[in-house]
Design a protein around this motif. Structure first.
Motif, PDB file in Angstrom:
ATOM      1  N   THR A 155       5.766 -38.389 -52.619  1.00  0.00           N
ATOM      2  CA  THR A 155       6.445 -38.528 -51.331  1.00  0.00           C
ATOM      3  C   THR A 155       7.885 -39.014 -51.550  1.00  0.00           C
ATOM      4  OG1 THR A 155       5.835 -40.848 -51.122  1.00  0.00           O
ATOM      5  CG2 THR A 155       4.244 -39.238 -50.272  1.00  0.00           C
ATOM      6  N   GLN A 156       8.660 -38.927 -50.464  1.00  0.00           N
ATOM      7  CA  GLN A 156      10.054 -39.420 -50.547  1.00  0.00           C
ATOM      8  C   GLN A 156      10.035 -40.905 -50.934  1.00  0.00           C
ATOM      9  OE1 GLN A 156      12.633 -37.268 -49.803  1.00  0.00           O
ATOM     10  NE2 GLN A 156      11.579 -35.657 -48.696  1.00  0.00           N
ATOM     11  N   MET A 159       9.357 -41.248 -54.530  1.00  0.00           N
ATOM     12  CA  MET A 159      10.528 -40.842 -55.320  1.00  0.00           C
ATOM     13  C   MET A 159      11.536 -41.979 -55.436  1.00  0.00           C
ATOM     14  SD  MET A 159      10.318 -37.938 -56.690  1.00  0.00           S
ATOM     15  CE  MET A 159      12.005 -37.560 -57.114  1.00  0.00           C
ATOM     16  N   ARG A 160      11.544 -42.845 -54.451  1.00  0.00           N
ATOM     17  CA  ARG A 160      12.491 -43.972 -54.472  1.00  0.00           C
ATOM     18  C   ARG A 160      12.107 -45.015 -55.529  1.00  0.00           C
ATOM     19  NH1 ARG A 160      16.485 -44.683 -51.565  1.00  0.00           N
ATOM     20  NH2 ARG A 160      17.075 -43.148 -50.019  1.00  0.00           N
ATOM     21  N   LEU A 194      17.130 -31.941 -57.418  1.00  0.00           N
ATOM     22  CA  LEU A 194      16.362 -32.828 -56.526  1.00  0.00           C
ATOM     23  C   LEU A 194      16.854 -32.714 -55.085  1.00  0.00           C
ATOM     24  CD1 LEU A 194      16.083 -36.083 -58.682  1.00  0.00           C
ATOM     25  CD2 LEU A 194      14.361 -34.305 -58.379  1.00  0.00           C
ATOM     26  N   SER A 195      18.145 -32.461 -54.916  1.00  0.00           N
ATOM     27  CA  SER A 195      18.684 -32.436 -53.546  1.00  0.00           C
ATOM     28  C   SER A 195      18.158 -31.235 -52.772  1.00  0.00           C
ATOM     29  CB  SER A 195      20.214 -32.488 -53.547  1.00  0.00           C
ATOM     30  OG  SER A 195      20.695 -31.283 -54.056  1.00  0.00           O
ATOM     31  N   GLN A 197      15.075 -30.405 -52.860  1.00  0.00           N
ATOM     32  CA  GLN A 197      13.658 -30.653 -52.552  1.00  0.00           C
ATOM     33  C   GLN A 197      13.372 -31.950 -51.811  1.00  0.00           C
ATOM     34  OE1 GLN A 197      11.044 -29.805 -55.952  1.00  0.00           O
ATOM     35  NE2 GLN A 197      12.924 -29.194 -56.984  1.00  0.00           N
ATOM     36  N   TYR A 198      14.324 -32.874 -51.877  1.00  0.00           N
ATOM     37  CA  TYR A 198      14.100 -34.183 -51.247  1.00  0.00           C
ATOM     38  C   TYR A 198      15.273 -34.529 -50.342  1.00  0.00           C
ATOM     39  CZ  TYR A 198      10.656 -34.450 -54.976  1.00  0.00           C
ATOM     40  OH  TYR A 198       9.611 -34.178 -55.811  1.00  0.00           O
ATOM     41  N   GLU A 199      15.106 -35.605 -49.579  1.00  0.00           N
ATOM     42  CA  GLU A 199      16.203 -36.081 -48.736  1.00  0.00           C
ATOM     43  C   GLU A 199      17.435 -36.304 -49.616  1.00  0.00           C
ATOM     44  OE1 GLU A 199      14.548 -39.712 -47.340  1.00  0.00           O
ATOM     45  OE2 GLU A 199      13.267 -38.723 -45.849  1.00  0.00           O
ATOM     46  N   VAL A 202      17.612 -39.421 -51.760  1.00  0.00           N
ATOM     47  CA  VAL A 202      16.763 -39.524 -52.951  1.00  0.00           C
ATOM     48  C   VAL A 202      17.541 -39.029 -54.167  1.00  0.00           C
ATOM     49  CG1 VAL A 202      14.710 -38.567 -54.096  1.00  0.00           C
ATOM     50  CG2 VAL A 202      14.547 -39.389 -51.742  1.00  0.00           C
TER      51      VAL A 202
END
Ligand code: PEP
Length: 251
Positions: A155-156, A159-160, A194-195, A197-199, A202
């Motif tokens: 999850t986002q 990922m953090r 990554l950008s 696929q994620y916010e 992230v």
């Protein structure tokens, strides 16, 4: 603003007395105003005494490996709960030595990441290409695949908690580090990947450290690259003077 991280992976080195000697030497050099997050990753046998020695210091502890299962009859394995109980915050997952010597594939790595995160650890996922893959122009494809399969289903929020380590396999333990421009190019490509696929936050905030024959001599130029957020250090972390020199070279 991403905080720089320098982690020392001791691999299969250092008895308990040797570990304590290294830790005390390092603690004698580091002061509280050090702007870098320092992580020591000793062998399993030294984790508990290391945690005791580090009590009250800002140096963090990490493990070199974790079981993909969380408990039970799994002889020889170490779970995230056990690692937390001896003071670990971080855990390495997907190191090329685990991928190559122990046949850990991306599915296994994905399971290890999920287990580590669910048990409260902060994983450091290692990715990187072999020399043959680089020569064949496949570096970004290989790393893209390792990221997609390794991070699948995270999850986002999870990922953090992740740190990524770009470790070209040909640079590990070879004395032949990747050039700063090569490293920057790959770290930027990882962030772009990554950008998609994620916010955006992230991709922007995730720490991406470089590993592969980092030394006190080459680290300043590597660490000065805008998308390099620290170092994963093997050989040079086994000596307090050289590990401290690497930490100290980061501004
Ligand atoms: C490593 O094992 O992650 C590593 C980077 O090793 P070295 O610094 O010795 O190349």
């Amino acid at each position: 603003m991403r905080k720089m991280l320098v982690a020392g992976n001791w691999k299969m080195n250092k008895t308990v007395p040797e570990s304590l000697e290294l830790i005390h030497a390092l603690m004698g050099k580091l002061n509280d105003s050090c702007p870098v997050e320092v992580v020591l990753i000793p062998p399993f046998t030294a984790l508990y005494p290391a945690a005791e020695a580090l009590r009250g210091s800002r140096i963090q502890l990490g493990a070199q490996n974790i079981s993909h299962l969380s408990k039970g009859a799994v002889t020889g394995e170490i779970s995230g709960t056990l690692l937390i109980s001896v003071g670990c915050r971080y855990v390495l997952v997907g190191h090329s030595e685990r991928r190559n010597l122990f046949q850990e594939d991306d599915a296994m790595i994905n399971q290890k990441l999920k287990t580590a995160l669910s048990e409260g650890l902060y994983p450091i996922l290692c990715v990187g290409e072999s020399w043959e893959e680089r020569e064949a122009g496949k570096t970004e494809n290989i790393i893209g695949h390792q990221l997609k399969a390794g991070l699948d289903g995270l999850t986002q929020m999870e990922m953090r908690k992740m740190t990524l380590a770009y470790e070209p396999v040909w640079a590990i333990g070879s004395g032949k580090n990747a050039q700063p421009e090569q490293v920057q190019e790959i770290h930027e490509a990882i962030r772009n990947n990554l950008s998609s696929q994620y916010e955006p936050a992230v991709a922007k905030d995730i720490r991406i450290v470089y590993g592969g024959s980092v030394t006190p001599e080459n680290c300043s130029n590597l660490m000065a690259q805008p998308d390099v957020d620290g170092a994963l250090v093997g050989g040079a972390s086994l000596d307090a003077d050289s590990f401290y020199a690497i930490i100290n070279a980061i501004k």
